[in-house]
Design an enzyme around this catalytic site. Structure first.
Site, PDB file in Angstrom:
ATOM      1  N   LYS A   1       0.906  -1.218  -0.059  1.00 12.24           N
ATOM      2  CA  LYS A   1       0.034   0.028   0.088  1.00 12.24           C
ATOM      3  C   LYS A   1       0.987   1.393   0.029  1.00 12.24           C
ATOM      4  O   LYS A   1       0.589   2.144  -0.617  1.00 12.24           O
ATOM      5  CB  LYS A   1      -1.005   0.070   1.114  1.00 12.24           C
ATOM      6  CG  LYS A   1      -1.999  -0.915   1.147  1.00 12.24           C
ATOM      7  CD  LYS A   1      -2.924  -0.715   2.560  1.00 12.24           C
ATOM      8  CE  LYS A   1      -2.332  -1.189   3.756  1.00 12.24           C
ATOM      9  NZ  LYS A   1      -1.972  -2.545   3.829  1.00 12.24           N
ATOM     10  N   THR A   2       1.867   1.205   0.842  1.00  9.55           N
ATOM     11  CA  THR A   2       2.484   2.538   1.192  1.00  9.55           C
ATOM     12  C   THR A   2       3.291   2.648  -0.339  1.00  9.55           C
ATOM     13  O   THR A   2       3.449   4.018  -0.695  1.00  9.55           O
ATOM     14  CB  THR A   2       3.478   2.279   2.141  1.00  9.55           C
ATOM     15  OG1 THR A   2       2.862   2.171   3.325  1.00  9.55           O
ATOM     16  CG2 THR A   2       4.513   3.562   2.471  1.00  9.55           C
TER      17      THR A   2
ATOM     18  N   GLU B   1      -3.776   6.099   1.488  1.00  7.80           N
ATOM     19  CA  GLU B   1      -3.375   4.761   1.534  1.00  7.80           C
ATOM     20  C   GLU B   1      -4.710   4.105   2.681  1.00  7.80           C
ATOM     21  O   GLU B   1      -4.858   4.910   3.634  1.00  7.80           O
ATOM     22  CB  GLU B   1      -1.966   4.488   2.561  1.00  7.80           C
ATOM     23  CG  GLU B   1      -1.615   2.957   2.942  1.00  7.80           C
ATOM     24  CD  GLU B   1      -0.186   2.985   3.402  1.00  7.80           C
ATOM     25  OE1 GLU B   1      -0.032   1.955   4.304  1.00  7.80           O
ATOM     26  OE2 GLU B   1       0.643   3.716   3.125  1.00  7.80           O
TER      27      GLU B   1
END
Length: 463
Positions: A121-122, A165
């Site tokens: 995600k990051t 995110e």
């Protein structure tokens, strides 16, 4: 008060303001004109970066840190119910807002892209933030890690796109209503909150159901968990798949390693595009394709976005080079789930060639170690040698019988060269005695193992 600032958040107080997610929301609110205050357990570079924006940051948690005129108190799921500032908020009748609700409010009126998945995600959120910025679109973004300097995890941009995110760990991603949602993968994790894969799928189905009418779900066509989610959704939302699978809508035809970079070729809407991803590893190349697909779904020309993705050169703790000393490179990895550990070690193996790879691994959470300790140990077998630290507890209390020895035993059973070290202070000397010129050292885990990188480099430089 700046346009777009929710009235209830014009004087917010954040408990745990130094956290990755919390600090980002605090920063955006401050940039929109809010009088932001908060507290954190310890001093940090993030706290200093917030102060530079005019945010009041107290160190330590105490009832008197909460101003009587605060408009709300923002908390994350990590804040315990006995926190003195939370108790004071109840006495004063100040509303308590979960950070996901605060972030959702910041996205109202904009075009949100929400990036979800068990892993990646990051990185994917960062790729979008950087590449959209390169194109002059001035996005707002909230990321779970710093791009470079402390405080670079969030920005209030002048454009109409908001990249966020989306955290599944506590189901908080159910609060968002994205125009485009990305699901990178779906696996069982966060065992304190999810008892089974069915619960995980149900949670991701709820997230997908929040996509606004006419919006798009961008989802992996390779990952079995993501493919199962696509089957469960059964056409209830417009879906675009990406990946190396033959049936992917956006098909990756080649990922060619080039040192610490990759050249990626995709077929999107009948157009073949080849572009550079400036970080190593197939999994990062696929994250870039997810970002490209999401941008295209939002109407951004893929031929423009693809080269802009090369501007992303990494985010802190995602295979971040910390330095080199005595011919040894020290790299920091946030990987803490077996899938992430395997992906990062495979990426480093491809980049390192015949060089030895040494890992300093710190398990994160007792519950995760209890459920996945065996798989963590098996992942460490991909390294040439590993040192395993005690479990970093984060928000959890110990579980009887659950220690890092579970990982050590599994690693040895898989044929790994692994050593248990219980005192972090010993690590720089241990690694200095193991590492030879030309080798790579990875500090790996989601806890404070990241602090060891500079100490290892300092110890190596003394040799």
């Amino acid at each position: 008060m700046a346009p777009g600032l929710p009235t209830a958040m014009d004087r917010p107080h954040f408990i745990g303001i130094g956290g990755a997610g919390m600090s980002g929301i605090a920063k955006i609110l401050a940039q929109r004109g809010a009088a932001v205050a908060g507290s954190d357990a310890k001093e940090s570079a993030t706290a200093e970066a917030l102060r530079a924006l005019g945010v009041t940051v107290h160190i330590g948690h105490a009832a008197e840190h909460l101003a009587d005129d605060a408009s709300c108190v923002v908390v994350s799921s990590a804040i315990r119910s006995d926190n003195p500032e939370l108790a004071r908020a109840a006495e004063l009748g100040i509303p308590v807002v979960h950070r996901s609700d605060a972030l959702a409010a910041l996205m109202e009126g904009l075009r949100p892209i929400a990036v979800a998945g068990t892993h990646g995600k990051t990185t994917t959120t960062s790729m979008l933030a950087v590449s959209l910025g390169e194109l002059g679109l001035k996005p707002s973004y909230a990321i779970g890690g710093d791009l470079d300097v402390p405080g670079s995890n969030a920005l209030h941009g002048a454009g109409d796109i908001f990249v966020a995110e989306a955290d599944e760990s506590d189901r908080s991603f159910h609060k968002y209503a994205p125009e485009v949602a990305i699901v990178l993968n779906v696996e069982l994790d966060h065992h304190a909150n999810y008892a089974s894969m069915d619960e995980i799928y149900e949670s991701f189905e709820t997230f997908a159901g929040k996509i606004v009418p006419g919006g798009t779900l961008v989802i992996s066509g390779d990952h079995e968990g993501a493919r199962e989610l696509t089957r469960r959704l059964a056409g209830s939302v417009r879906t675009v798949t990406y990946g190396e699978a033959e049936d992917a809508d956006v098909r990756v035809s080649a990922v060619v390693p080039q040192g610490l970079k990759s050249r990626v070729t995709v077929l999107l809407d009948g157009q073949e595009l080849t572009f550079t991803v400036s970080v190593p590893g197939r999994h990062y190349a696929l994250n870039a394709v997810a970002a490209l697909t999401a941008g295209a779904a939002l109407g951004i020309p893929a031929a423009e976005l693809a080269p802009a993705l090369a501007a992303y050169t990494g985010v802190k703790r995602r295979l971040q080079l910390k330095g080199e000393a005595a011919g040894v490179q020290v790299i920091d990895s946030y990987a803490h789930h077996p899938t992430e550990m395997t992906a990062d070690l495979e990426a480093m193996r491809a980049a390192a060639g015949d060089s030895r790879i040494l890992v300093v691994f710190q398990p994160h959470l007792f519950s995760r170690t209890q459920e996945l300790g065996k798989e963590m140990g098996q992942a460490l077998a991909l390294a040439d040698a590993s040192v395993v630290l005690d479990i970093y507890p984060a928000r959890e209390d110990p579980i009887p019988g659950v220690t890092s020895e579970l990982i050590v035993e599994a690693a040895r059973a898989a044929g790994a060269d692994v050593t248990a070290v219980h005192d972090k202070a010993e690590i720089p000397g241990v690694i200095a005695g193991m590492a030879k010129p030309g080798e790579l050292v990875l500090t790996m885990g989601a806890g404070d193992v990241t602090d060891l990188g500079p100490l290892i480099l300092d110890r190596l430089s003394q040799q």
